[in-house]
Design an enzyme around this catalytic site. Sequence first.
Site, PDB file in Angstrom:
ATOM      1  N   ARG A   1     -39.176   8.968  16.017  1.00 31.20           N
ATOM      2  CA  ARG A   1     -40.196   8.678  15.258  1.00 31.20           C
ATOM      3  C   ARG A   1     -39.857   7.322  14.367  1.00 31.20           C
ATOM      4  NH1 ARG A   1     -41.348   9.584   9.509  1.00 31.20           N
ATOM      5  NH2 ARG A   1     -39.134  10.557   9.245  1.00 31.20           N
TER       6      ARG A   1
ATOM      7  N   GLN B   1     -34.454  13.955  15.055  1.00 32.13           N
ATOM      8  CA  GLN B   1     -34.107  12.638  14.398  1.00 32.13           C
ATOM      9  C   GLN B   1     -32.826  12.793  13.325  1.00 32.13           C
ATOM     10  OE1 GLN B   1     -36.654  10.181  11.615  1.00 32.13           O
ATOM     11  NE2 GLN B   1     -36.153   8.639  13.572  1.00 32.13           N
TER      12      GLN B   1
ATOM     13  N   GLU C   1     -33.351   4.518   3.079  1.00 34.96           N
ATOM     14  CA  GLU C   1     -33.000   3.471   3.979  1.00 34.96           C
ATOM     15  C   GLU C   1     -32.803   2.211   3.138  1.00 34.96           C
ATOM     16  OE1 GLU C   1     -34.438   4.327   7.788  1.00 34.96           O
ATOM     17  OE2 GLU C   1     -34.546   2.125   8.151  1.00 34.96           O
TER      18      GLU C   1
ATOM     19  N   ARG D   1     -31.805   4.120  13.062  1.00 30.59           N
ATOM     20  CA  ARG D   1     -31.161   5.279  12.472  1.00 30.59           C
ATOM     21  C   ARG D   1     -30.126   6.020  13.485  1.00 30.59           C
ATOM     22  NH1 ARG D   1     -36.423   8.149   9.449  1.00 30.59           N
ATOM     23  NH2 ARG D   1     -36.563   6.364   7.995  1.00 30.59           N
TER      24      ARG D   1
ATOM     25  N   PHE E   1     -40.816  -2.089   7.332  1.00 30.01           N
ATOM     26  CA  PHE E   1     -40.005  -0.742   7.640  1.00 30.01           C
ATOM     27  C   PHE E   1     -39.360  -1.104   8.902  1.00 30.01           C
ATOM     28  CE2 PHE E   1     -39.758   3.740   6.265  1.00 30.01           C
ATOM     29  CZ  PHE E   1     -39.531   3.601   5.021  1.00 30.01           C
TER      30      PHE E   1
ATOM     31  N   LEU F   1     -31.416  13.237   0.964  1.00 29.53           N
ATOM     32  CA  LEU F   1     -31.436  11.761   1.480  1.00 29.53           C
ATOM     33  C   LEU F   1     -31.475  10.653   0.743  1.00 29.53           C
ATOM     34  CD1 LEU F   1     -32.568  10.387   4.045  1.00 29.53           C
ATOM     35  CD2 LEU F   1     -34.803  10.187   3.172  1.00 29.53           C
TER      36      LEU F   1
ATOM     37  N   HIS G   1     -30.875  11.456  10.490  1.00 26.35           N
ATOM     38  CA  HIS G   1     -30.651  10.316   9.175  1.00 26.35           C
ATOM     39  C   HIS G   1     -29.345   9.812   9.041  1.00 26.35           C
ATOM     40  CE1 HIS G   1     -31.714   7.571   6.111  1.00 26.35           C
ATOM     41  NE2 HIS G   1     -33.013   7.659   6.427  1.00 26.35           N
TER      42      HIS G   1
ATOM     43  N   HIS H   1     -33.193  15.252  10.128  1.00 24.87           N
ATOM     44  CA  HIS H   1     -34.174  14.667   9.213  1.00 24.87           C
ATOM     45  C   HIS H   1     -35.709  15.082   9.711  1.00 24.87           C
ATOM     46  CE1 HIS H   1     -35.972  12.152   6.408  1.00 24.87           C
ATOM     47  NE2 HIS H   1     -36.332  11.194   7.434  1.00 24.87           N
TER      48      HIS H   1
HETATM   49  C1  LIG Z   1     -36.428  13.734   2.968  1.00 22.04           C
HETATM   50  C2  LIG Z   1     -37.695  13.279   3.615  1.00 22.04           C
HETATM   51  C3  LIG Z   1     -38.002  11.953   3.513  1.00 22.04           C
HETATM   52  C4  LIG Z   1     -39.299  11.619   4.211  1.00 22.04           C
HETATM   53  N1  LIG Z   1     -39.688  10.348   4.285  1.00 22.04           N
HETATM   54  C5  LIG Z   1     -40.790  10.185   4.929  1.00 22.04           C
HETATM   55  C6  LIG Z   1     -41.331   8.745   4.750  1.00 22.04           C
HETATM   56  O1  LIG Z   1     -40.836   7.906   3.944  1.00 22.04           O
HETATM   57  N2  LIG Z   1     -42.364   8.651   5.510  1.00 22.04           N
HETATM   58  C7  LIG Z   1     -42.975   9.245   6.349  1.00 22.04           C
HETATM   59  O2  LIG Z   1     -43.821   9.025   6.919  1.00 22.04           O
HETATM   60  N3  LIG Z   1     -42.204  10.566   6.733  1.00 22.04           N
HETATM   61  C8  LIG Z   1     -41.220  10.719   5.854  1.00 22.04           C
HETATM   62  N4  LIG Z   1     -40.528  12.141   6.060  1.00 22.04           N
HETATM   63  C9  LIG Z   1     -41.023  13.112   7.250  1.00 22.04           C
HETATM   64  C10 LIG Z   1     -42.460  13.757   6.467  1.00 22.04           C
HETATM   65  O3  LIG Z   1     -42.402  13.878   5.274  1.00 22.04           O
HETATM   66  C11 LIG Z   1     -42.821  14.997   6.943  1.00 22.04           C
HETATM   67  O4  LIG Z   1     -42.586  15.303   8.505  1.00 22.04           O
HETATM   68  C12 LIG Z   1     -44.123  15.776   6.547  1.00 22.04           C
HETATM   69  O5  LIG Z   1     -44.170  15.740   5.250  1.00 22.04           O
HETATM   70  C13 LIG Z   1     -44.242  17.172   7.096  1.00 22.04           C
HETATM   71  O6  LIG Z   1     -45.394  17.726   6.539  1.00 22.04           O
HETATM   72  P1  LIG Z   1     -46.041  19.026   6.943  1.00 22.04           P
HETATM   73  O7  LIG Z   1     -47.358  19.177   6.272  1.00 22.04           O
HETATM   74  O8  LIG Z   1     -46.106  19.251   8.502  1.00 22.04           O
HETATM   75  O9  LIG Z   1     -45.011  20.300   6.447  1.00 22.04           O
HETATM   76  P2  LIG Z   1     -44.715  20.677   5.234  1.00 22.04           P
HETATM   77  O10 LIG Z   1     -45.103  19.661   4.069  1.00 22.04           O
HETATM   78  O11 LIG Z   1     -43.269  20.948   5.117  1.00 22.04           O
HETATM   79  O12 LIG Z   1     -45.421  22.098   4.829  1.00 22.04           O
HETATM   80  C14 LIG Z   1     -45.188  22.915   5.283  1.00 22.04           C
HETATM   81  C15 LIG Z   1     -46.148  24.144   4.588  1.00 22.04           C
HETATM   82  O13 LIG Z   1     -46.104  25.312   5.634  1.00 22.04           O
HETATM   83  C16 LIG Z   1     -46.088  26.353   4.711  1.00 22.04           C
HETATM   84  N5  LIG Z   1     -45.472  27.351   5.523  1.00 22.04           N
HETATM   85  C17 LIG Z   1     -44.337  27.080   6.484  1.00 22.04           C
HETATM   86  N6  LIG Z   1     -44.161  28.496   7.012  1.00 22.04           N
HETATM   87  C18 LIG Z   1     -44.883  29.291   6.529  1.00 22.04           C
HETATM   88  C19 LIG Z   1     -45.391  30.493   6.934  1.00 22.04           C
HETATM   89  N7  LIG Z   1     -44.440  31.244   7.700  1.00 22.04           N
HETATM   90  N8  LIG Z   1     -46.245  31.157   6.278  1.00 22.04           N
HETATM   91  C20 LIG Z   1     -47.152  30.550   5.576  1.00 22.04           C
HETATM   92  N9  LIG Z   1     -46.713  29.423   5.066  1.00 22.04           N
HETATM   93  C21 LIG Z   1     -45.904  28.500   5.567  1.00 22.04           C
HETATM   94  C22 LIG Z   1     -45.152  25.879   3.618  1.00 22.04           C
HETATM   95  O14 LIG Z   1     -45.511  26.712   2.502  1.00 22.04           O
HETATM   96  C23 LIG Z   1     -45.627  24.622   3.148  1.00 22.04           C
HETATM   97  O15 LIG Z   1     -46.884  24.573   2.438  1.00 22.04           O
HETATM   98  C24 LIG Z   1     -39.498  12.391   5.375  1.00 22.04           C
HETATM   99  C25 LIG Z   1     -39.092  13.815   5.191  1.00 22.04           C
HETATM  100  C26 LIG Z   1     -38.175  14.186   4.664  1.00 22.04           C
HETATM  101  C27 LIG Z   1     -37.443  15.358   4.685  1.00 22.04           C
END
Ligand SMILES: Cc1cc2nc3c(=O)[nH]c(=O)nc-3n(C[C@H](O)[C@H](O)[C@H](O)COP(=O)(O)OP(=O)(O)OC[C@H]3O[C@@H](n4cnc5c(N)ncnc54)[C@H](O)[C@@H]3O)c2cc1C
Lengths: 608, 138, 121, 289
Positions: free
Chosen positions: A381, A233, A248, A281, A113, A245, A235, A346
Amino acid sequence: MYEHDVIVVGAGGAGLRAAIEAHEEGADVALVTKLHPVRSHTGAAEGGINAALHEKDSWDLHAYDTMKGSDYLGDAPAIDAFAKEARHEVIQLEHWGMPFSREEDGTVSQRPFGGLSHPRTTYAGAETGHHLLHTMYEQVVKRGIEVYDEWFVTRLAVTDESNPSDRTCHGCVAYEIATGELSGFYARDGVILATGGLGQAFDHTTNAIACTGDGQAMAYRAGAPMEDMEFVQFHPTTLPSTGVLISEGVRGEGGILYNDNEERLMYEYGYANNDGELASRDVVSRAELTEVNEGRGIEDEYVHLDMRHLGEERIIDRLENILHLAEDFEGVDGLDEPMPVKPGQHYQMGGTEVDEYGHSCVDGLYAVGECACYSLHGANRLGGNALPELLVFGARAGRHAAGAVEEEPEIPTGPGAKSDDWDEESPAELGAVDATDPIAADGGAVATPQEVLEQAVETERERVETLMERDGINHADVRAKVQKTMTENVNVFREESNLKQALKDIREAREEYQNVAVADPSRTYNTDLIHTIETRNVIDVAEAIALGALARKEFRGAHWRKQYQERRDDEYLKHTLYAWNGGNPELYYKPVILEGHEEKYEPKVRSY
Amino acid sequence: MSQSYDRGIVESFGRWREFSAGMWAWIFHKLTGWILVGYLFTHIAVLSTAIEPGTIAAAGDGEFYTSTLQGLEELLIVRFLEVGLLAVAVFHIMNGIRLLFVDLGIGLTSQDKSFYASLVLTGAITVASIPTFLAGVL
Amino acid sequence: MAEHYSSFNRGTWRWFLQRVTAVFLIGALAFHFVMLHFVNHAASITFAGTEARMGGILYFTLMMTFLVTAAFHGINGVYNALINMGLKGTQKKVVAAILVVAGIALIVQGTRVAIAMSPMF
Amino acid sequence: MSTKIEEKPETETEADEQTSPGEQRRELKRERAAEREQQIQEELSEAEETVGIKVFRFDPEVADKEEPRFDSFTVPFFRGMSVLDALVYARDTYDSSLTFRHSCRQAVCGSDALFINGRQRLACKTQVSDLEWPIRIEPLPHQDVVKDLVVDMEHFYEQMHAVEPFFDPDETPDGELEEQRQTPENREKVKLSTRCIWCGACMSSCNIAAGDNEYLGPAAINKAYRFAMDEREGEDRKQERLRIVEQEHGVWRCQTQFSCTEVCPKDIPLTEHIQELKREAVKSNLKFW
Ligand SMILES: Cc1cc2nc3c(=O)[nH]c(=O)nc-3n(C[C@H](O)[C@H](O)[C@H](O)COP(=O)(O)OP(=O)(O)OC[C@H]3O[C@@H](n4cnc5c(N)ncnc54)[C@H](O)[C@@H]3O)c2cc1C
Ligand code: HEM
Ligand code: SF4
Ligand code: F3S
Ligand code: FES
């Protein structure tokens, strides 16, 4: 009122991991989430999850890559812990049944990567996030951890001492979406925020519609500052109409970017004469936007990503899901025509300021995942570093909240860590619109945790009632205004005048927000109300991003300033912090920690 | 959870709007199955009433049986019903075979085509048998 | 939900037997149609003819098996269809009882008819 | 189609008049409304094409929505527009009380399975240009409607949980950094089954599931398949898993309607998986052969 030892807000990868760990440590945990766990945006991650598993690889190489990727704005204690523990976390995920892609001998596959010195991105097809999310939710089901799904957390119940570092978080207030009922959630040992990203501050993003920065904004108002928010970031390859998305992988396999004159822009205009389409990126994003700004964009909006020359067989073999994405979300057949792409928001590198255990300066308040900033990603990142982050820091925070950590953190948080002030004028007023804004702590002496919580519930109830009863404008207009100005002015290219404009627009939006009202009178599943409340959070995080960007006069990682085309370590090797301060926000800085236990990192030129 | 609303009629209407081979195959199979069971009962009933009372186990000359059956067979309507029965039985067999293949996991991806095939075959066999079935009454 | 955790799970058996009987019925039903509509034209069926056929031990057993399998297959099919529609509890038990009785009646009456037709008895 | 539901034309954007203190606010709102009205008109006339959507509305709490009805909205069409985009436009411009679940916009969160032009589809994954216009949008059939397009998913989740949907190996390797081995073939075998996003489209399309509330349903059975076929779990666990799916309301209820397979937005061969489990169950029950 509900009562648990540990309340985890948000059930994406980070929240689930935190809940599992706290549960393992014997705490009574509950997940409170506005979406059902499997609907969290972690499910959208495609590429993979980094961990130094190979014999020839080692965690310190991973740490080094991460530090370099961060453009030396990472904190060593967080980076070291991350790189070390990611390996165990990824293997544990495998033990929990994660369907990783496999080698012939049955071991998990890893691929190279961007920015990594060794192929250490472990993956499950092009749906790594989906599998990670589901695998962990399954473990939550297995352990019988309580999940309050479709409960929207609107406020944290925090005591109101004047110094945030003296405050304690006793729980949160949540709104049950289906019934419209507001309840207090009393957390005996801690509240862990894991609410994810804030892509909705921009109008073109790969993030979900639910990514509204709720956690960052709630913690901010409760006293925990936001850190390094200017680092966003973008993308380079997202579909113009939806922001979906395009991995890449397409460029990795040999996809080519063309402008409207059908020129191979990366070479034609010298954006990246060595790496071409495979430059990092930020470089590719800037190249695409320059083309569009100089009139060589297609429909003045996007450029073309062409993979037709790879041949149908190879495309179907390796990039099949890209064909589906282009077809389903843009109506374009990737085998027949080039795909339109443009840069989109992103990932948010910054977030709630926490230490390497995810603990903020407010006692009992934690933040993990994309909404937190332990200074792991710094200014940029690396691909594949966010998913292991969810696991490593989710687990750390869960353990800490459950009382199973003895060590003292090395990363300082709160006002005590301040090293420099920001001593310029803001072009627009910041923070609360008027002093009576019910969000500011109101100084009443509250005794028991329950009372703190009850008071928070009461304040929220009043707020909801006001929003429901009064007559006013639709929040969607306000949100659209913020998104528009952010995309126009605080995007990939940042110029002083634009940033100032953005701050003015955000101020205007904030004032207009004083007049928003919820038109839907129903208490049943009132998404109008939910979105209206979210919009205030969007305004808060947008302000932090724009102001941080204005204050940081250098070019570092994802943050590009027209007038300052260099990294300025002498001035800006420091973290930006933005504290709510009871409604009169303050921007200040704290030092970067480049020295870890085993490693000492020297800032070098970041070139690939 | 606040009250939920059961859509009743919208619901049942909505279901049928989009054509789906597998679902129609299922409906036809059900229908033909029920008709066949119904027929099985009537068949045995007819056969037993056709047997003179008291003759069971000591079969008489079977006059009554013969005349009942032949009497029935003379009615055009019965002949038509028989063609219908054949169609029903053939469809049930054809689709039954299709289902048996499905159970074995064979040809799942062309389940719609095999449904059409069973329809066509049923039609063909039925049409081909019409002369035999209607012979004598027309 | 799952009350009977034995390897003689009724669901399994009913499902399985439905298929097995179906396979048998393909042949039997086809044979039956062919015999009584094509080989022997339905209109010219006479008791004597029937008696002659039913006199053959093979034919007789075939018809008997046909009766039993068709009865099982048909009645089990109907029962299945009813459970699929969500029948449960007492209702389900009542329906099951009625179907079993009907099935037994069918087989008994069918057997009596068959015996009456067969010169063997 | 004669449903009992009345068709109501465009809903009013205006909220009902209420006496509230902020005259200034109302003034602002009027201005906004006028401005927005003009903007909508502009957008509609600028757009080369507009598309009509008819959306099911119902709210047990709001007087004029207690009786279900359909509302029509006109939205400007653009290339690449999904049904979800059309809904969002309608909500943000005409009626902010229009309620539906949505989040990822890219077919991974499974929030927005709806009944669109007579078929279960993900709104975000369905291109407006692929459908007949006007587009008719209803909540998923066979599930209780909570409000507008939102259905109660509780039952679906219960069925998913009923199959013990979690990985449960007999033992895991001792080595701290040692993974369990799985052949690429075995991963390939379970691959499709792991793609489920819990959208509930399959369950809604299945007549059996509609009739028999206790039927586990295709998604849950597929979940069971995902683990039963994973070689990393032991043989005993597989037998237990089979026992769960071969109960009265398990696999035997499936009448191979294929509707589930047809509507699944993730193209999971559900019927095939269910059939394979039936055969596995028969095989393990007839072991003494
Ligand atoms: C399209 C895309 C591709 C990606 N690809 C990669 C990759 O290949 N490799 C990598 O390492 N990272 C990748 N990332 C980044 C990574 O996926 C995210 O940073 C990560 O999943 C975020 O996880 P999280 O648990 O912090 O939040 P999320 O998975 O967004 O979860 C947020 C949670 O909080 C809850 N929530 C939010 N607000 C409230 C509220 N007010 N009250 C109650 N609940 C709430 C929601 O219901 C949800 O359950 C990618 C991101 C995107 C968008
Ligand atoms: C001739 C060969 C036959 C074949 C191959 C056959 C095949 C099948 C199969 C495979 C099923 C199961 C469908 C399912 O559960 O998914 C079935 C159901 C059924 N069969 Fe048959 N069958 C045959 C003859 C008969 C006969 C003679 C009768 C009447 C007595 C009959 C009555 C039924 C009934 C009532 C059902 C249940 C239908 C429903 O689901 O409502 N079948 N058949
Ligand atoms: S199996 Fe397919 S249709 Fe069913 S819930 Fe999963 S993804 Fe949706
Ligand atoms: S639609 Fe239903 S009947 Fe079986 S094949 Fe699918 S579960
Ligand atoms: S919005 Fe997530 S699946 Fe459609």
